[in-house]
Scaffold this active site. Structure first.
Site, PDB file in Angstrom:
ATOM      1  N   HIS A   1       0.526  -1.256  -0.049  1.00 48.33           N
ATOM      2  CA  HIS A   1       0.402   0.315  -0.288  1.00 48.33           C
ATOM      3  C   HIS A   1       0.960   0.900   0.198  1.00 48.33           C
ATOM      4  O   HIS A   1       0.669   2.332  -1.098  1.00 48.33           O
ATOM      5  CB  HIS A   1      -1.115   0.114   1.000  1.00 48.33           C
ATOM      6  CG  HIS A   1      -2.121   0.273   0.381  1.00 48.33           C
ATOM      7  ND1 HIS A   1      -2.935   0.060   0.286  1.00 48.33           N
ATOM      8  CD2 HIS A   1      -3.039   1.669   0.583  1.00 48.33           C
ATOM      9  CE1 HIS A   1      -4.354   0.519  -0.706  1.00 48.33           C
ATOM     10  NE2 HIS A   1      -4.114   1.523  -0.260  1.00 48.33           N
TER      11      HIS A   1
ATOM     12  N   ARG B   1     -10.734   5.183  -2.808  1.00 45.99           N
ATOM     13  CA  ARG B   1     -10.436   4.311  -1.832  1.00 45.99           C
ATOM     14  C   ARG B   1     -10.915   4.747  -0.183  1.00 45.99           C
ATOM     15  O   ARG B   1     -10.153   6.198  -0.541  1.00 45.99           O
ATOM     16  CB  ARG B   1      -9.283   3.989  -1.292  1.00 45.99           C
ATOM     17  CG  ARG B   1      -8.735   2.939  -2.565  1.00 45.99           C
ATOM     18  CD  ARG B   1      -7.178   2.560  -2.049  1.00 45.99           C
ATOM     19  NE  ARG B   1      -7.108   1.022  -2.809  1.00 45.99           N
ATOM     20  CZ  ARG B   1      -6.601   1.736  -4.351  1.00 45.99           C
ATOM     21  NH1 ARG B   1      -5.517   2.970  -5.035  1.00 45.99           N
ATOM     22  NH2 ARG B   1      -5.551   0.302  -5.270  1.00 45.99           N
TER      23      ARG B   1
ATOM     24  N   ARG C   1     -15.544   2.761  -2.628  1.00 45.39           N
ATOM     25  CA  ARG C   1     -15.309   2.023  -1.954  1.00 45.39           C
ATOM     26  C   ARG C   1     -15.320   2.069  -0.470  1.00 45.39           C
ATOM     27  O   ARG C   1     -14.926   2.381   0.268  1.00 45.39           O
ATOM     28  CB  ARG C   1     -14.576   0.978  -2.406  1.00 45.39           C
ATOM     29  CG  ARG C   1     -13.911  -0.135  -1.568  1.00 45.39           C
ATOM     30  CD  ARG C   1     -12.699  -0.926  -2.250  1.00 45.39           C
ATOM     31  NE  ARG C   1     -11.735  -0.765  -1.865  1.00 45.39           N
ATOM     32  CZ  ARG C   1     -10.805  -1.055  -1.810  1.00 45.39           C
ATOM     33  NH1 ARG C   1      -9.955  -1.388  -3.040  1.00 45.39           N
ATOM     34  NH2 ARG C   1      -9.282  -0.583  -1.202  1.00 45.39           N
TER      35      ARG C   1
ATOM     36  N   GLU D   1     -11.971  -9.506  -6.159  1.00 43.11           N
ATOM     37  CA  GLU D   1     -10.451  -9.315  -5.903  1.00 43.11           C
ATOM     38  C   GLU D   1      -9.631 -10.760  -5.328  1.00 43.11           C
ATOM     39  O   GLU D   1      -9.057 -11.241  -4.835  1.00 43.11           O
ATOM     40  CB  GLU D   1     -10.249  -8.748  -5.419  1.00 43.11           C
ATOM     41  CG  GLU D   1     -11.132  -7.891  -4.118  1.00 43.11           C
ATOM     42  CD  GLU D   1     -10.311  -6.697  -3.436  1.00 43.11           C
ATOM     43  OE1 GLU D   1      -9.182  -5.825  -3.792  1.00 43.11           O
ATOM     44  OE2 GLU D   1     -11.500  -6.325  -2.920  1.00 43.11           O
TER      45      GLU D   1
ATOM     46  N   ASN E   1      -4.656  -6.190  -8.094  1.00 44.21           N
ATOM     47  CA  ASN E   1      -3.994  -6.448  -6.952  1.00 44.21           C
ATOM     48  C   ASN E   1      -3.626  -7.710  -6.534  1.00 44.21           C
ATOM     49  O   ASN E   1      -3.245  -7.972  -6.064  1.00 44.21           O
ATOM     50  CB  ASN E   1      -3.349  -4.674  -6.538  1.00 44.21           C
ATOM     51  CG  ASN E   1      -3.743  -3.486  -6.736  1.00 44.21           C
ATOM     52  OD1 ASN E   1      -3.362  -3.687  -7.834  1.00 44.21           O
ATOM     53  ND2 ASN E   1      -4.133  -2.410  -6.469  1.00 44.21           N
ATOM     54  N   ASP E   2      -4.914  -7.870  -6.031  1.00 42.23           N
ATOM     55  CA  ASP E   2      -5.141  -8.879  -4.748  1.00 42.23           C
ATOM     56  C   ASP E   2      -5.700  -9.830  -5.404  1.00 42.23           C
ATOM     57  O   ASP E   2      -5.053 -11.034  -5.622  1.00 42.23           O
ATOM     58  CB  ASP E   2      -6.987  -8.649  -3.779  1.00 42.23           C
ATOM     59  CG  ASP E   2      -6.144  -7.048  -3.350  1.00 42.23           C
ATOM     60  OD1 ASP E   2      -5.053  -7.949  -2.406  1.00 42.23           O
ATOM     61  OD2 ASP E   2      -6.549  -6.725  -2.748  1.00 42.23           O
TER      62      ASP E   2
ATOM     63  N   CYS F   1      -9.855  -1.796 -12.060  1.00 41.14           N
ATOM     64  CA  CYS F   1      -9.302  -0.588 -10.798  1.00 41.14           C
ATOM     65  C   CYS F   1      -7.722  -0.685  -9.925  1.00 41.14           C
ATOM     66  O   CYS F   1      -7.108   0.085  -9.256  1.00 41.14           O
ATOM     67  CB  CYS F   1     -10.394  -0.045  -9.811  1.00 41.14           C
ATOM     68  SG  CYS F   1     -10.707  -1.061  -8.217  1.00 41.14           S
TER      69      CYS F   1
HETATM   70  C1  PEP Z   1      -7.358  -4.066  -6.216  1.00 36.54           C
HETATM   71  O1  PEP Z   1      -7.202  -5.382  -4.562  1.00 36.54           O
HETATM   72  O2  PEP Z   1      -6.546  -4.628  -7.160  1.00 36.54           O
HETATM   73  C2  PEP Z   1      -7.613  -2.740  -5.249  1.00 36.54           C
HETATM   74  C3  PEP Z   1      -7.540  -2.216  -6.632  1.00 36.54           C
HETATM   75  O3  PEP Z   1      -8.039  -2.789  -4.326  1.00 36.54           O
HETATM   76  P1  PEP Z   1      -6.412  -2.499  -2.969  1.00 36.54           P
HETATM   77  O4  PEP Z   1      -5.229  -2.016  -3.544  1.00 36.54           O
HETATM   78  O5  PEP Z   1      -7.098  -1.203  -2.162  1.00 36.54           O
HETATM   79  O6  PEP Z   1      -6.675  -4.036  -2.555  1.00 36.54           O
HETATM   80 MG    MG Z   2      -7.579  -4.587  -3.018  1.00 40.46          MG
END
Ligand code: PEP
Ligand code: MG
Length: 576
Positions: A192, A299, A335, A432, A455-456, A503
């Site tokens: 993050h 976020r 979100r 995700e 990302n997840d 996203c």
């Molecule tokens: C993701 O997981 O791609 C996402 C956009 O959420 P975060 O990066 O906040 O977990």
């Molecule tokens: Mg995520």
């Protein structure tokens, strides 16, 4: 002669800066374990009392500043810390033990605080349990003051921060000091802190393993966030090169910005909605003044991080209404809290596997009171009909059903109190977690839109921790399993007549643009810093060609082969 040294890490946020390094360390101060002789006891007690007084003064100052910036309610953590320092019984116990046992004040203070910590940890009250790690802060503050070491409360302005590790909270706090870049020993590109650096448009290099040991505060360094490089003591020649690159970069950005208001569509006319990911306030300027676009992912965790606790409904209402107003007539997808994973507060409880733990919607469904406050604020901010609500980390149909039921209760309550809101507000979920991909058809029937959180999704599909520098080479957006999952979820969304966006950070990678367009994604939500570049790629490709590229790469068995194919597509189109 001073030698130029180049250190290599993982490129986490693009950009180049030349500035002085600032080493940031979060110290854990050692206690003195030796015994005191008779004559030392009195002095030890005096020193301890002075350290307590000094620590209280420091905390009072911090509390005042905190009141100014984030309000009284959110600054309660400092009141709690001060209460401990001013607790007469607690202090008297320590003083009596120093006299009796002839141990140092730091040793006894540490022991007594640990006891207090254990009491807090075993408390039934969650708030008290969460105060456990604040204890460590008090411990370090008082022991540091006993050692007469200085408080390192802020970093030098305009410096490049070098640290072993940075929490999201550090990154946010330091951003106020006009920081020019971040380099850390730990972390991967989607940790993050890295995402926040990109959001701040500040270069970052992570996973450097031991950079914090090799650089000293004040060293002149270059951070190259494109190539994941730190140059210590750059030669005249390197400096000239980097300054030239910086100039070229500014020119390039200027040119890109000229195309910013042109439609986001492919040569053959396929519209791809392009929106921005917003992580915190500073980025809203981009949406309003430059991108003139919607927000595909807003976020809300920063509210929690900044406040040190869940913000009140009114504070949230203020924030969400502001976003909705400045984004209007474009949409903003907000979100609900995705706390947990690497987005922990410093005093949150530690879990063995936070990414598989109490995170996102799981916390909200367990803490219905807090969830309802957020939903109520979101609904109350939806008067302009441009707010959409998105739930993170959905892994089953049950979860979305429960979330919708809670939302219905909040709506009913607002109706009873005659509070206006958008009755047709759209509800969506992040895709995700692998189970959501398998249940895509069933989930699509429950919601108005999907947004893929790559990302997840990548970390969970490939079982590769997104923040672990040791396995960062295994974290592959173009892995065949990832691309097939995106394809299949997109088809499920369209079969059920709902829209789907991406996203996650993959949407901000220009090499992925043709692939995501070709896979049928309707919207890309990207970090503001790459918005013009991604628009340029969309405008330079044909949807038909991108579709064909995807048909081919979906048949390939390895990420290497897929990447080679995509690169040759980009080369042919002059996009590299
Ligand atoms: C993701 O997981 O791609 C996402 C956009 O959420 P975060 O990066 O906040 O977990
Ligand atoms: Mg995520």
């Amino acid at each position: 002669m001073i030698k130029e040294i180049i250190y290599k890490g993982i490129a986490a946020s693009p950009g180049i800066s030349i500035a002085k390094a600032y080493i940031f360390t979060r110290s854990n101060f050692e206690v003195d374990i030796e015994f005191l002789n008779y004559s030392e006891t009195e002095k030890e007690i005096k020193d301890f009392q002075n350290a307590l007084e000094f620590s209280s003064k420091e905390l009072n100052k911090i509390r005042l500043l905190s009141y100014e910036k984030i309000g009284e309610k959110n600054s309660m953590i400092f009141d709690a810390q001060l209460e401990i320092l001013n607790d007469k019984f607690f202090i008297a116990t320590i003083l009596a033990r120093i006299e009796k046992e002839k141990r140092t004040a730091s040793f006894i203070f540490d022991e007594e605080l640990s006891k207090l910590g254990q009491v807090l940890l075993s408390s039934q009250d969650e708030y008290l349990r969460e105060r456990f790690s604040d204890i460590n802060d008090i411990r370090n503050r008082v022991i540091r003051n006993m050692k007469r070491e200085k408080l390192v409360s802020k970093v030098d302005e305009y410096s490049i921060i070098i640290a072993h590790e940075l929490t999201p909270a550090d990154t946010i706090l330091f951003s106020k000091r006009k920081v020019q870049g971040y380099a850390t020993d730990k972390g991967g590109t989607t940790s993050h802190a890295a995402i926040i650096s990109r959001a701040l448009r500040v270069p970052a290099v992570v996973g450097m393993k031991d950079i914090a040991k090799n650089i000293t505060s004040g060293d002149l360094i270059v951070i190259d966030g494109f190539n994941g490089v730190i140059v210590k003591n750059p030669t005249e020649k390197s400096l000239r090169n980097y300054k030239k690159k910086l100039e070229e970069l500014r020119e390039y950005e200027k040119k890109l910005n000229e195309t910013i208001d042109l439609p986001s569509e492919t040569i053959d006319g396929k519209q791809i909605e392009l929106s921005a990911n917003i992580e915190f306030d500073e980025e809203i300027d981009f949406v309003v003044n430059t991108g003139h676009c919607g927000i595909g992912l807003y976020r809300t965790e920063h509210l929690f991080l900044e406040a040190g606790d869940f913000p009140s409904e009114e504070r949230q209402l203020e924030e969400y209404s502001h976003i909705a107003t400045v984004t209007f007539p474009n949409n903003v997808t907000i979100r609900t809290y995705d706390i947990g994973g690497d987005k922990l507060l410093p005093h949150s409880e530690k879990e063995d596997n936070p990414f598989l733990g109490w995170r996102g919607i799981r916390i909200c469904l367990d803490r219905v009171d807090i969830f309802k406050e957020q939903l109520s604020a979101l609904l109350r901010a939806s008067g302009k009909k441009n707010v959409k609500i998105m739930f993170p980390m959905i892994s089953s149909v049950d979860e979305i059903v429960k979330a919708k039921k809670i939302l219905a209760e909040v709506k009913k309550d607002l109706d009873e109190h005659k509070v206006a809101y958008d009755k047709k507000i759209e509800i969506g979920i992040m895709i995700e977690v692998p189970s959501a991909y398998f249940l895509a058809d069933e989930l699509a029937k429950e919601v108005d839109f999907f947004s893929i959180g790559t990302n997840d999704l990548i970390q969970y599909i490939l079982a590769v921790d997104r923040g672990n520098e040791f396995i960062s080479s295994l974290y592959c957006a173009f892995h065949p399993a990832v691309l097939r999952a995106i394809k299949s979820v997109t088809q499920a969304a369209h079969r059920n007549k709902i829209k789907i966006s991406v996203c996650g950070e993959m949407a901000s990678d220009r090499l992925a643009t043709a692939v995501l367009v070709g896979l049928g994604i309707d919207e890309l939500s990207v970090v503001p810093s790459v918005f013009p570049e991604i628009k340029q790629v969309i405008r330079k490709i044909n949807f038909a060609d991108a579709k064909k590229l995807c048909e081919e790469i979906l048949l390939l068995p390895t990420e290497e082969k897929i990447r080679t194919k995509i690169e040759s597509f980009y080369k042919k189109k002059n996009l590299l």
